[in-house]
Design a protein around this motif. Structure first.
Motif, PDB file in Angstrom:
ATOM      1  N   ASP A 104      -3.819  -6.432   3.009  1.00  0.00           N
ATOM      2  CA  ASP A 104      -3.278  -6.572   4.360  1.00  0.00           C
ATOM      3  C   ASP A 104      -4.148  -5.886   5.404  1.00  0.00           C
ATOM      4  N   ARG A 105      -5.377  -5.522   5.034  1.00  0.00           N
ATOM      5  CA  ARG A 105      -6.298  -4.851   5.950  1.00  0.00           C
ATOM      6  C   ARG A 105      -7.500  -5.724   6.258  1.00  0.00           C
ATOM      7  N   ARG A 118     -13.895   0.763  10.474  1.00  0.00           N
ATOM      8  CA  ARG A 118     -12.520   0.878  10.946  1.00  0.00           C
ATOM      9  C   ARG A 118     -11.705  -0.258  10.356  1.00  0.00           C
ATOM     10  N   PHE A 120      -7.989  -2.595  10.411  1.00  0.00           N
ATOM     11  CA  PHE A 120      -6.871  -3.078  11.214  1.00  0.00           C
ATOM     12  C   PHE A 120      -5.855  -3.772  10.310  1.00  0.00           C
ATOM     13  N   ASP A 121      -4.592  -3.780  10.751  1.00  0.00           N
ATOM     14  CA  ASP A 121      -3.569  -4.563  10.085  1.00  0.00           C
ATOM     15  C   ASP A 121      -3.864  -6.043  10.317  1.00  0.00           C
ATOM     16  N   ALA A 126      -3.106  -3.873  14.601  1.00  0.00           N
ATOM     17  CA  ALA A 126      -2.985  -2.435  14.839  1.00  0.00           C
ATOM     18  C   ALA A 126      -4.100  -1.683  14.112  1.00  0.00           C
ATOM     19  N   LEU A 128      -5.573   1.059  11.956  1.00  0.00           N
ATOM     20  CA  LEU A 128      -4.979   1.887  10.914  1.00  0.00           C
ATOM     21  C   LEU A 128      -5.784   3.153  10.667  1.00  0.00           C
ATOM     22  N   TRP A 129      -7.102   3.041  10.702  1.00  0.00           N
ATOM     23  CA  TRP A 129      -7.951   4.223  10.565  1.00  0.00           C
ATOM     24  C   TRP A 129      -9.374   3.876  10.986  1.00  0.00           C
ATOM     25  N   GLU A 145      -7.221  -3.711  -2.902  1.00  0.00           N
ATOM     26  CA  GLU A 145      -7.037  -2.924  -1.683  1.00  0.00           C
ATOM     27  C   GLU A 145      -8.113  -1.852  -1.548  1.00  0.00           C
ATOM     28  N   ARG A 163      -6.763   1.349   2.535  1.00  0.00           N
ATOM     29  CA  ARG A 163      -5.516   1.721   3.206  1.00  0.00           C
ATOM     30  C   ARG A 163      -5.689   2.929   4.108  1.00  0.00           C
ATOM     31  N   ASP A 164      -6.608   3.856   3.733  1.00  0.00           N
ATOM     32  CA  ASP A 164      -6.786   5.048   4.565  1.00  0.00           C
ATOM     33  C   ASP A 164      -8.245   5.476   4.691  1.00  0.00           C
TER      34      ASP A 164
END
Length: 334
Positions: A104-105, A118, A120-121, A126, A128-129, A145, A163-164
């Motif tokens: 989902d990124r 970087r 985004f969703d 959005a 995310l990081w 992921e 994710r992060d």
């Protein structure tokens, strides 16, 4: 006949690999300097046509969405693949390139070290990081992921949690990583959890992210070209510098054969119903070979070929000289 041209689309510009994406549901290509069009894979008819700015640094399609980064707009735009409607857009720093979808990124950045990575969703846009510092990477590769990244000419490859952005694993390489400018894949999938990459002048290296392992896959006795690793079924094709290409078994890792077509082989080797297809740049020739590299058929399809990829079963997408072509790769010669 094999290699018959099924349809041809004039682009009025040079087709660029980073500005072309394809799925079984559509072909997305930049044309006429400022437009992104979606073509029907079956007949090349345009379904929609939208302005996106000049020379996209990246175009990627996945599922119901298509993403584009335009050179003159400094934004990431998410389009609906069916209608071309803009779902969302976000501003980006100048010279942002690379787009990779992982779960989902949507990951962007790292091209030539101009910008930080970087994420985004994919559904909302959005942020995310974002990494604090700029870092150069070849075009990353999604692993569920997670993503594989590595600096061109660098001595290591990293696995990041998309994710992060945290580092999950890092592998040292015996020789510098051979990477391009986003025009081709440096990490080539060779199964669900196995990737091949080039190190130094003659080495193919493999990384298994799930197992956390890495090691030598094959070392050639001749120099390899910077681009051109392809996996087709149980074979790996690697382009030789100034010669042609060699075929290797994925398991066991053994030499299978060689095709010698001179220095002008371009793009990847792709599957066909009766073997494997290579392309030469000038003239734009498609060559069908068997598993050992023995030539079976050849045909001139355009003045020049810049690349090719599978489009649908039995159909290839070919970047010609100012055109995009769909070519039959299934029908045997009568």
């Amino acid at each position: 006949m094999i290699f018959d041209v099924l349809w041809r689309r004039p682009l009025l510009q040079r087709p660029a690999p980073t500005a072309t994406a394809s799925t079984p549901d559509g072909v997305f290509v930049h044309e006429r300097s400022t437009r992104l069009v979606c073509l029907d894979p079956a007949d090349g008819v345009a379904r929609w046509d939208v302005p996106v700015g000049t020379w996209p640094r990246a175009v990627v399609a996945d599922g119901p969405q298509c993403w584009v980064i335009s050179q003159d707009r400094n934004e990431l735009r998410c389009l609906d693949v069916r209608s071309g409607e803009v779902h969302w857009s976000v501003d980006l720093p100048r010279f942002t390139a690379h787009i990779v979808v992982a779960g989902d990124r949507v990951l962007v950045g790292g091209w030539r070290g101009y910008t930080a990575l970087r994420a985004f969703d994919r559904w909302t846009g959005a942020l995310l990081w974002a990494e604090r510092h700029r870092a150069a990477t070849v075009l990353p590769a999604a692993v569920g992921e997670r993503v594989l990244v590595g600096e061109p000419g660098g001595s290591s490859v990293r696995l990041l949690d998309v994710r992060d952005g945290t580092e999950v694993c890092r592998w040292s390489l015996p020789e510098p990583l051979v990477g391009g400018d986003g025009q081709w894949q440096a990490f080539v999938a060779a199964g669900p959890d196995r990737f091949l990459l080039r190190c130094g002048a003659r080495t193919l290296w493999q990384v298994n992210p799930g197992a956390g392992t890495a090691g030598e896959f094959f070392r050639h006795d001749r120099d390899l070209a910077a681009t051109g690793i392809s996996t087709v079924g149980a074979l790996v094709w690697a382009r030789e510098r100034h010669r042609g290409a060699v075929a290797l078994d994925l398991t066991p890792r053994e030499f299978r054969g060689r095709v010698s077509v001179g220095p002008d082989v371009v793009g990847q080797v792709v599957p066909a119903a009766a073997g494997h297809v290579l392309a030469t740049g000038r003239p734009g020739m498609l060559l069908l070979v068997d598993d050992a590299g023995r030539p079976r058929e050849r045909r001139l399809v355009d003045q020049q070929i810049g690349g090719l990829r599978p489009l649908m079963p039995g159909v290839l997408l070919v970047a010609g000289k100012g055109t995009l072509l769909a070519v039959d790769a299934a029908t045997p010669t009568a």
